[in-house]
Motif scaffolding. Structure first.
Motif, mmCIF file in Angstrom:
data_model
loop_
_atom_site.group_PDB
_atom_site.id
_atom_site.type_symbol
_atom_site.label_atom_id
_atom_site.label_comp_id
_atom_site.label_asym_id
_atom_site.label_seq_id
_atom_site.Cartn_x
_atom_site.Cartn_y
_atom_site.Cartn_z
ATOM 1 N N ILE A 130 0.864 -1.186 0.000
ATOM 2 C CA ILE A 130 0.000 0.000 0.000
ATOM 3 C C ILE A 130 0.896 1.230 0.000
ATOM 4 O O ILE A 130 1.637 1.484 0.955
ATOM 5 N N SER A 131 0.825 1.974 -1.095
ATOM 6 C CA SER A 131 1.634 3.179 -1.239
ATOM 7 C C SER A 131 0.914 4.343 -0.538
ATOM 8 O O SER A 131 0.116 5.059 -1.153
ATOM 9 N N VAL A 132 1.224 4.509 0.722
ATOM 10 C CA VAL A 132 0.549 5.532 1.525
ATOM 11 C C VAL A 132 0.811 6.937 0.971
ATOM 12 O O VAL A 132 -0.056 7.809 0.994
ATOM 13 N N SER A 133 2.005 7.167 0.439
ATOM 14 C CA SER A 133 2.356 8.494 -0.073
ATOM 15 C C SER A 133 1.538 8.876 -1.301
ATOM 16 O O SER A 133 1.464 10.066 -1.648
ATOM 17 N N SER A 134 0.908 7.902 -1.934
ATOM 18 C CA SER A 134 0.089 8.183 -3.130
ATOM 19 C C SER A 134 -1.372 8.441 -2.777
ATOM 20 O O SER A 134 -2.226 8.516 -3.676
ATOM 21 N N THR A 135 -1.693 8.545 -1.515
ATOM 22 C CA THR A 135 -3.062 8.828 -1.073
ATOM 23 C C THR A 135 -3.496 10.196 -1.594
ATOM 24 O O THR A 135 -2.718 11.160 -1.594
ATOM 25 N N THR A 136 -4.726 10.269 -2.051
ATOM 26 C CA THR A 136 -5.285 11.533 -2.539
ATOM 27 C C THR A 136 -6.609 11.803 -1.825
ATOM 28 O O THR A 136 -7.156 10.943 -1.128
ATOM 29 N N ALA A 137 -7.123 13.006 -2.036
ATOM 30 C CA ALA A 137 -8.402 13.399 -1.442
ATOM 31 C C ALA A 137 -9.206 14.166 -2.482
ATOM 32 O O ALA A 137 -8.664 14.683 -3.473
ATOM 33 N N ARG A 138 -10.500 14.248 -2.236
ATOM 34 C CA ARG A 138 -11.397 14.950 -3.164
ATOM 35 C C ARG A 138 -12.424 15.741 -2.365
ATOM 36 O O ARG A 138 -12.934 15.262 -1.339
ATOM 37 N N ASN A 139 -12.711 16.926 -2.849
ATOM 38 C CA ASN A 139 -13.767 17.738 -2.245
ATOM 39 C C ASN A 139 -15.111 17.149 -2.675
ATOM 40 O O ASN A 139 -15.420 17.127 -3.872
ATOM 41 N N PRO A 140 -15.925 16.655 -1.744
ATOM 42 C CA PRO A 140 -17.193 16.024 -2.145
ATOM 43 C C PRO A 140 -18.193 17.020 -2.753
ATOM 44 O O PRO A 140 -19.125 16.591 -3.430
ATOM 45 N N ASP A 141 -17.971 18.307 -2.575
ATOM 46 C CA ASP A 141 -18.894 19.303 -3.127
ATOM 47 C C ASP A 141 -18.479 19.774 -4.516
ATOM 48 O O ASP A 141 -19.331 19.979 -5.387
ATOM 49 N N THR A 142 -17.165 19.926 -4.740
ATOM 50 C CA THR A 142 -16.688 20.472 -6.022
ATOM 51 C C THR A 142 -15.958 19.443 -6.871
ATOM 52 O O THR A 142 -15.623 19.741 -8.023
ATOM 53 N N SER A 143 -15.672 18.267 -6.298
ATOM 54 C CA SER A 143 -14.912 17.198 -6.962
ATOM 55 C C SER A 143 -13.464 17.600 -7.240
ATOM 56 O O SER A 143 -12.768 16.941 -8.021
ATOM 57 N N VAL A 149 1.654 16.358 0.071
ATOM 58 C CA VAL A 149 2.552 17.518 0.107
ATOM 59 C C VAL A 149 3.906 17.161 -0.493
ATOM 60 O O VAL A 149 4.429 17.856 -1.369
ATOM 61 N N ALA A 150 4.497 16.081 -0.014
ATOM 62 C CA ALA A 150 5.795 15.629 -0.506
ATOM 63 C C ALA A 150 6.005 14.204 -0.056
ATOM 64 O O ALA A 150 5.332 13.717 0.866
ATOM 65 N N LEU A 151 6.947 13.519 -0.718
ATOM 66 C CA LEU A 151 7.209 12.127 -0.370
ATOM 67 C C LEU A 151 7.729 11.986 1.059
ATOM 68 O O LEU A 151 7.454 10.990 1.736
ATOM 69 N N ASP A 152 8.484 13.003 1.507
ATOM 70 C CA ASP A 152 9.036 12.910 2.850
ATOM 71 C C ASP A 152 8.033 13.316 3.918
ATOM 72 O O ASP A 152 8.367 13.354 5.106
ATOM 73 N N ARG A 153 6.816 13.625 3.504
ATOM 74 C CA ARG A 153 5.753 13.950 4.457
ATOM 75 C C ARG A 153 4.757 12.802 4.561
ATOM 76 O O ARG A 153 3.551 13.002 4.695
ATOM 77 N N SER A 154 5.259 11.587 4.505
ATOM 78 C CA SER A 154 4.444 10.383 4.667
ATOM 79 C C SER A 154 5.361 9.243 5.082
ATOM 80 O O SER A 154 6.591 9.377 5.065
ATOM 81 N N THR A 155 4.747 8.143 5.457
ATOM 82 C CA THR A 155 5.546 6.967 5.836
ATOM 83 C C THR A 155 5.956 6.158 4.608
ATOM 84 O O THR A 155 6.581 5.108 4.764
ATOM 85 N N GLY A 156 5.601 6.615 3.429
ATOM 86 C CA GLY A 156 6.000 5.899 2.210
ATOM 87 C C GLY A 156 5.042 4.771 1.898
ATOM 88 O O GLY A 156 3.851 4.988 1.667
ATOM 89 N N SER A 157 5.524 3.536 1.949
ATOM 90 C CA SER A 157 4.718 2.368 1.600
ATOM 91 C C SER A 157 4.733 1.355 2.735
ATOM 92 O O SER A 157 5.686 1.285 3.523
ATOM 93 N N VAL A 158 3.664 0.556 2.804
ATOM 94 C CA VAL A 158 3.545 -0.500 3.803
ATOM 95 C C VAL A 158 3.340 -1.816 3.060
ATOM 96 O O VAL A 158 2.388 -1.969 2.277
ATOM 97 N N SER A 159 4.226 -2.773 3.308
ATOM 98 C CA SER A 159 4.153 -4.082 2.669
ATOM 99 C C SER A 159 3.396 -5.043 3.577
ATOM 100 O O SER A 159 3.780 -5.256 4.736
ATOM 101 N N LEU A 160 2.302 -5.598 3.054
ATOM 102 C CA LEU A 160 1.542 -6.568 3.841
ATOM 103 C C LEU A 160 2.358 -7.823 4.128
ATOM 104 O O LEU A 160 2.173 -8.480 5.162
ATOM 105 N N PHE A 161 3.265 -8.137 3.231
ATOM 106 C CA PHE A 161 4.061 -9.349 3.386
ATOM 107 C C PHE A 161 4.929 -9.259 4.650
ATOM 108 O O PHE A 161 5.227 -10.276 5.276
ATOM 109 N N GLN A 162 5.326 -8.048 5.021
ATOM 110 C CA GLN A 162 6.185 -7.867 6.195
ATOM 111 C C GLN A 162 5.385 -7.681 7.485
ATOM 112 O O GLN A 162 5.986 -7.558 8.559
#
Length: 201
Positions: A130-143, A149-162
């Protein structure tokens, strides 16, 4: 001589009778005066003892005025949970809080914290990430959509295998979202969408 004495006796008797009447009159007058004085005194005493009627206002007990219901925008535990990679895992949103960008000082950043829990005991491959840094959001009113913000402003990715079965890993990502937006649809990769997530401040 006897006539003279008789006259004197009659005169003395008359004087005595007059004096007796006068004394009786004075005693009567004095008694009336005393009665009147006692009556007035008693009346005044009674009038003094009788409390004058006073208007008493019933004391108002302080009543707690109903305070407006405070609506909390914080995410409640278990409120936003979605499956990931089918049924191999689940992602729970822990919080979505508006913070100040330390570089610009603007409050246009949403810190999204999540918990990724592995459910499957087998069938998990090394590519289930799961690439947490690729998470996005949407305004439900305006779409309108918002990205990280940046790659260093997230935990990056989480591997289920680990991650061991039934264990979990916490992660976060910062999203650039203009100030004044209070709800978001949040999309974590390979996870069902989270709709209308409240933003706390």
């Amino acid at each position: 001589m006897s006539t003279f004495l008789s006259s004197v006796a009659v005169l003395l008797s008359t004087l005595a009778l007059g004096c007796s009447g006068y004394v009786a009159y004075e005693l009567f007058t004095l008694r009336e005066t005393l009665n009147a004085t006692n009556t007035n005194t008693l009346s005044n005493s009674t009038r003094t003892q009788v409390p004058s009627p006073t208007t008493t206002t019933p004391s108002k007990e302080p009543t707690a005025s109903p305070s407006p219901a405070t609506t909390s925008s914080a995410i409640q535990p278990g409120q936003f949970v979605q499956p990931a990679f089918g049924n191999k895992a689940e992602v729970e949103l822990l919080s979505a809080k508006r913070i100040k960008d330390p570089q610009t000082g603007n409050r246009d950043v949403i810190n999204v914290q999540m918990r990724i829990r592995r459910l499957a005991t087998d069938g998990v491959s090394g590519s289930d990430i799961i690439s947490v840094s690729s998470t996005t959001a949407r305004n439900p009113d305006t779409s309108e959509t918002y990205k990280g913000v940046a790659l260093d402003r997230s935990t990056g990715s989480v591997s289920l295998f680990q991650v061991r079965p039934q264990a979990s890993a916490d992660a976060y990502v910062w999203l650039r979202v203009p100030d004044g937006i209070n709800n978001l649809d949040i999309f974590v990769p390979d996870t069902a969408a989270f709709k209308n997530v409240p933003i706390s401040s």
